[in-house]
Structures are given as structure tokens and as C-alpha cells.
Write an enzyme that holds these catalytic residues in place. Structure first.
Site, PDB file in Angstrom:
ATOM      1  N   LYS A 159       0.838  -1.197   0.000  1.00 38.62           N
ATOM      2  CA  LYS A 159       0.000   0.000   0.000  1.00 38.62           C
ATOM      3  C   LYS A 159       0.870   1.242   0.000  1.00 38.62           C
ATOM      4  O   LYS A 159       1.998   1.207   0.487  1.00 38.62           O
ATOM      5  CB  LYS A 159      -0.859   0.022   1.277  1.00 38.62           C
TER       6      LYS A 159
ATOM      7  N   ARG B 150     -10.616 -11.276   1.317  1.00 40.24           N
ATOM      8  CA  ARG B 150     -11.421 -12.358   0.728  1.00 40.24           C
ATOM      9  C   ARG B 150     -10.667 -13.688   0.776  1.00 40.24           C
ATOM     10  O   ARG B 150     -11.277 -14.749   0.867  1.00 40.24           O
ATOM     11  CB  ARG B 150     -11.825 -11.965  -0.707  1.00 40.24           C
TER      12      ARG B 150
HETATM   13  N1  BES Z   1      -8.416  -3.553   4.025  1.00 38.68           N
HETATM   14  C1  BES Z   1      -8.456  -3.130   2.676  1.00 38.68           C
HETATM   15  C2  BES Z   1      -9.708  -2.324   2.349  1.00 38.68           C
HETATM   16  C3  BES Z   1      -9.757  -0.952   2.936  1.00 38.68           C
HETATM   17  C4  BES Z   1      -8.970   0.058   2.430  1.00 38.68           C
HETATM   18  C5  BES Z   1     -10.618  -0.678   3.966  1.00 38.68           C
HETATM   19  C6  BES Z   1      -9.052   1.324   2.957  1.00 38.68           C
HETATM   20  C7  BES Z   1     -10.710   0.585   4.487  1.00 38.68           C
HETATM   21  C8  BES Z   1      -9.915   1.597   3.987  1.00 38.68           C
HETATM   22  C9  BES Z   1      -8.442  -4.351   1.754  1.00 38.68           C
HETATM   23  O1  BES Z   1      -7.679  -5.411   2.201  1.00 38.68           O
HETATM   24  C10 BES Z   1      -7.847  -3.893   0.468  1.00 38.68           C
HETATM   25  O2  BES Z   1      -6.711  -3.521   0.467  1.00 38.68           O
HETATM   26  N2  BES Z   1      -8.637  -3.932  -0.592  1.00 38.68           N
HETATM   27  C11 BES Z   1      -8.182  -3.490  -1.861  1.00 38.68           C
HETATM   28  C12 BES Z   1      -8.744  -4.432  -2.893  1.00 38.68           C
HETATM   29  C13 BES Z   1      -8.167  -4.236  -4.263  1.00 38.68           C
HETATM   30  C14 BES Z   1      -6.703  -4.602  -4.285  1.00 38.68           C
HETATM   31  C15 BES Z   1      -8.944  -5.080  -5.240  1.00 38.68           C
HETATM   32  C16 BES Z   1      -8.675  -2.076  -2.071  1.00 38.68           C
HETATM   33  O3  BES Z   1      -9.778  -1.755  -1.636  1.00 38.68           O
HETATM   34  O4  BES Z   1      -7.925  -1.277  -2.626  1.00 38.68           O
HETATM   35 MN    MN Z   2      -5.655  -5.255   1.637  1.00 38.80          MN
END
Ligand code: BES
Ligand code: MN
Ligand code: ZN
Length: 495
Positions: free
Chosen positions: A277, A351
């Protein structure tokens, strides 16, 4: 955390503080004609309106010390605005202001007459539930040094007396919900170097000991052995041991009655893994175990309320870390269900851990239905913002019941669609499915992924990415969606 005592007495009993609802005309909006001082108080509030000292608008409070003509030590005025058009949101704002003002006063025994003026279409029991929940929740604070103690706010308040016939169930549900939310908030606010998967497991064991339910913890070796290739691929990048935390509450007369299963995402820190991230606000990814914290908060409330039903909680807990051992984009893994997954983005890890937990839950407990909750997608925040959680599912009756429980508690859900068209976005050239479906409809494709593991059971999915915590100067966990889930479960005992 101090626990407020909630009592009921139509003729008030002993009190040192009287909380009065006042409308935008400056009138006391509850009829308290049994109270000898009522008419002089009603005259006083109207004088305060004309003098410009108290307008009666929503959320306004004024503490009067021994108002002239009365022998009452404290009278707290709480504005409700125009009571004809009072909304639930405004009413809850006023209850919050009331709780703040009471806690900052010397009140010990307070009569709360605000519950006598609920908004249109809401009952007295509803007002007592909300008032009790908000008053108890107002004692929550989080400080790293004194975490779990909640001693920063130590009001003198001991008792809230509702001047009406007993609504004990409503007050108990409000209080138990607040205690559950406090646990959820504590776990979520706690940084990831303290709140590890093992810490979540210890918390579950403690709850089990306190309330007498069964807790079972699976460790890495057992889960590899069982074939949870998807969950274990997320956990392989971190040195912190992953856990599958299983709780079983048996309140039904028939201990073999099929339980309702709650499955919560427990990523104690989400770096994104090799699909790292960006750095901005990455600290907030300590909240990525908000689903897990919700399951534990609900189990706390169940322990307090002891409703007549069976519930299991299952929490896959791990960090998502990059390392020399971490799973890499393009890697293919085999889930516990046997379906293979091409991991195209290691940041879509929620997931990957949930799918194995969903399969394990069905195999182990044969539940009647499954509700999962997860801070699953950033896309959910883009779609819906921070005021409602997303809900999706394969059984509309279950979805409707959850939406209803969310409305009642004002811990709301908004439904997004599911369908084959979105499912097709998960197509992979190298496995049964990919773990991402592109930018379009990101919350929906995440749910479609989970749907492939819940084909044989009634299932609803709650995406709480936008509601589990707030950012900014008031950064902190919210305790949502504990209120809606507790309400949903309690409703099941009344069906
Ligand atoms: N935990 C995150 C989702 C999230 C991000 C929740 C910011 C709250 C605030 C999740 O694991 C994630 O990183 N999801 C990705 C999915 C994508 C790679 C398809 C996302 O939302 O960017
Ligand atoms: Mn994630
Ligand atoms: Zn995540």
C-alpha cells in the site's frame, strides 16, 4: 468501565437531577403533570426562550442549578427543536448532548424525561434503548496507557431513572450493546503490535471463561494440515502466528439447533503485502480487524443478554506482510473448498482469508445461515461514504432483516447488487478464479468472490470499510456494526 444503573419509576423516586426535553417553542415537550414543580419549570423554560438564553434547538443543553421556586438540585434542559418534525438523527444528537452534559455535571441520580418524547414512528422502548446505549457508551475512552480501564471519564452519574413503566429489555439491550461496542472499539483502537491474532484469541478465551461458552483456536500447523491454502498464503509473509478463532454460544433450548454463524475479517495489520500500500494513512490499517472485533463485541453482548439461540463466531486472524516468504502476484493457491485462486493482488487479502473461514464454518458447524463482516474494500467508501455499511447476500429475506435491524438501531446498511455479470470479472486464465475483478464495482466483485464459497447456505456479507472507524482529528473505532447485529440476533428469538 463504570456501568450505569437503569431503573424505571413513573413517580420518579429519589433523584438529584431532572433532565427535561424542551421544544423550539420553549415548552417542556413531555407531560410530567405528576411532578409538583412541573408548571413552574414549564414557565421557566418559556422565560428562558424569550430572554434568548435557551432556544430549544436540537442538541442544545443548559444546566440549571436549583432553579427558583423548586427544590431540585439540578435541572438539565435538552433541546429537541420542532418535535413534530424531529428526525431520528436529530433525536440521537440530542441524546448525545444530554449524555455529555450529564457526565460533566455532578449528577448522581438523574431522571431522564427525554425518552417520553421520541420522534414520530418510534416507541418509548426504542427511546429507552437508544438513551441507555448512548449514556453507557459515553463512558468509553481509549488511552494507550490505561487501555481497557476507561477511567478517564469518571462521572458521578450512578443511576438513570426513566419516568415510565418498565422497559427493562430495551435498557438491557442498550447497555449490553454499549459494552460490546466498547470491546470492539478497544480491540480495534489497540495498535497492531499489541492487538495480534494471539491477542484476539486470548480475548475470545477470556470471554468464553467469563460467560461460559466454548472457544477453539486453530494454529498455523493445523490450518496448513487442513488445507486452508488461501488463508495460509496471506499468513505466510508474517512472523506473527495466525489463528482461526472459533466461539460457540449455546443459548437455545435445543443445543443442537443449527446456529447463526458470524464470520469476521481479522487482519490485524494490512500492509498490502508485496502489492504494498502507499504510505499515507497506512496506520489506519490496524483497523483491518474491525470485522473480527465486531464478532467479539457481539459475543460480549450475547454473554450479557443470554438470548435463546445458538450463535457461532469464526475469526480468521493474521497480519498481511511483505517478506521473503510472502505470497507473490500470480501465485496460485488451493482453498479449503478445493477451488483454486490466482492471487493477482496480494492487497485483496481479506477475501482470501474469509473464503477458507466460510468453508470451515460450514463444514464444522452446519449453520442455518452465515453473516460475514469485513473492512473489505476501499471501493465501498467511494460508493457509499462513511454513514452506511454495504450489504450483499444470496437470500433477500436475510438481507431485509439485517437492513431492518440497521434502521432500528440507526447502524444502517445499504444493499448493493450481486449477479453473474460481476462474477465474470473474476475470470482467471490460470485458476478457478482471480482474487480481484478490476476497478469497476470493487465492493461487488469482492462479494462475488465470497459468494463462490457460500453457494449452499443463506449468506449475507457486510462491508464495513467505511463505518468501522472514523479518520481525522477524532480518529477512532466506532463499534459498528455491533448494534445492528445484536438487534438482528435478539429479533431471531422473538420470531
Ligand atoms: N483492508 C483493505 C480495504 C480498505 C482500504 C478498507 C481502505 C478501508 C480503507 C483491503 O484489504 C484492500 O486492500 N482492498 C483493496 C482491494 C483491491 C486490491 C482489489 C482495495 O480496496 O484497494
Ligand atoms: Mn488489503
Ligand atoms: Zn485488508
Amino acid at each position: 468501565m463504570k456501568q450505569i444503573k437503569f431503573t424505571f419509576n413513573p413517580s420518579f423516586g429519589d433523584f438529584d437531577t431532572l433532565v427535561l426535553p424542551v421544544n423550539s417553542q420553549g415548552e417542556v415537550s413531555a407531560n410530567l403533570s405528576d411532578l409538583p414543580q412541573f408548571s413552574s419549570l414549564n414557565t421557566l423554560t418559556q422565560q428562558l426562550k424569550s430572554s434568548g438564553d435557551f432556544s430549544g434547538k436540537v442538541g442544545q443543553t443548559l444546566l440549571l442549578i436549583q432553579p427558583a421556586g423548586t427544590d431540585i438540585p439540578r435541572v438539565l434542559l435538552v433541546g429537541l427543536g420542532d418535535t413534530e418534525t424531529l428526525t431520528v438523527k436529530d433525536y440521537l444528537t440530542s441524546l448525545q448532548s444530554m449524555a455529555d452534559a450529564l457526565d460533566q455535571s455532578g449528577a448522581e441520580q438523574a431522571v431522564n424525561a427525554v425518552v417520553l418524547t421520541p420522534p414520530a414512528n418510534q416507541t418509548l422502548a426504542w427511546a429507552v434503548y437508544q438513551s441507555s446505549q448512548i449514556s453507557q457508551r459515553n463512558l468509553y475512552d481509549y488511552d494507550h496507557a490505561s487501555r481497557g480501564e476507561h477511567t478517564a471519564k469518571a462521572p458521578k452519574l450512578e443511576t438513570i431513572i426513566y419516568p415510565c413503566e418498565a422497559q427493562g429489555d430495551a435498557a438491557n439491550q442498550g447497555q449490553a450493546t454499549a459494552l460490546g461496542m466498547a470491546l470492539t472499539q478497544d480491540l480495534a483502537n489497540m495498535p497492531s503490535n499489541f492487538c495480534t491474532p494471539s491477542y484476539l484469541a486470548e480475548t475470545a478465551i477470556e470471554l468464553g471463561n467469563t460467560y461460559g461458552y466454548e472457544v477453539n483456536i486453530l494454529d498455523r500447523a493445523e490450518m496448513i494440515e487442513m488445507g486452508m491454502g488461501s488463508f495460509m498464503s496471506v499468513a505466510q509473509g508474517g512472523a506473527t502466528p495466525p489463528k482461526m478463532i472459533c466461539l460457540s454460544y449455546k443459548g437455545a433450548d435445543n443445543p443442537d439447533q443449527a446456529p447463526i454463524a458470524l464470520v469476521g475479517k481479522g487482519v490485524t495489520f494490512d500492509t498490502g503485502g508485496i502489492s504494498l500500500k502507499p504510505g499515507a494513512a497506512m496506520d489506519e490499517m490496524k483497523y483491518d480487524m474491525g470485522g473480527a472485533a465486531t464478532v467479539l463485541g457481539v459475543f460480549k453482548a450475547l454473554g450479557e443478554l443470554k438470548p435463546n439461540l445458538n450463535v457461532v463466531g469464526v475469526i480468521p486472524a493474521t497480519e498481511n506482510m511483505p517478506s521473503g516468504d510472502a505470497v507473490k502476484p500470480g501465485d496460485v493457491v488451493t482453498s479449503l473448498s478445493g477451488q483454486t485462486i490466482e492471487i493477482l493482488n496480494t492487497d485483496a487479502e481479506g477475501r482470501l482469508i474469509l473464503c477458507d473461514a466460510l468453508t470451515y464454518t460450514q463444514q464444522t458447524y452446519q449453520p442455518a445461515k452465515i453473516i460475514d463482516m469485513a473492512t473489505l474494500t476501499g471501493a465501498c467508501i467511494i460508493a457509499l461514504g462513511h454513514h452506511v455499511s454495504a450489504i450483499m447476500g444470496n437470500n433477500q429475506a436475510l438481507v431485509n432483516e439485517l437492513i431492518e435491524a440497521g434502521q432500528t438501531t440507526y447502524d444502517r446498511f445499504w444493499q448493493l447488487p450481486l449477479g453473474e455479470e460481476w462474477d465474470e470479472q473474476l475470470k482467471s486464465n490460470f485458476a478457478d478464479m482471480a482474487n480481484i475483478g478490476g476497478r469497476a464495482g470493487g465492493s461487488i466483485t469482492a462479494a462475488q468472490f465470497l459468494a463462490r464459497f457460500t453457494r449452499d447456505i443463506d449468506w449475507a456479507h457486510l462491508d464495513i470499510a467505511g463505518t468501522a472507524w472514523v479518520s481525522g482529528s477524532k480518529k477512532g473505532a466506532t463499534g459498528r456494526p455491533v448494534p445492528a447485529l445484536v438487534e438482528y440476533l435478539i429479533k431471531q428469538t422473538q420470531a
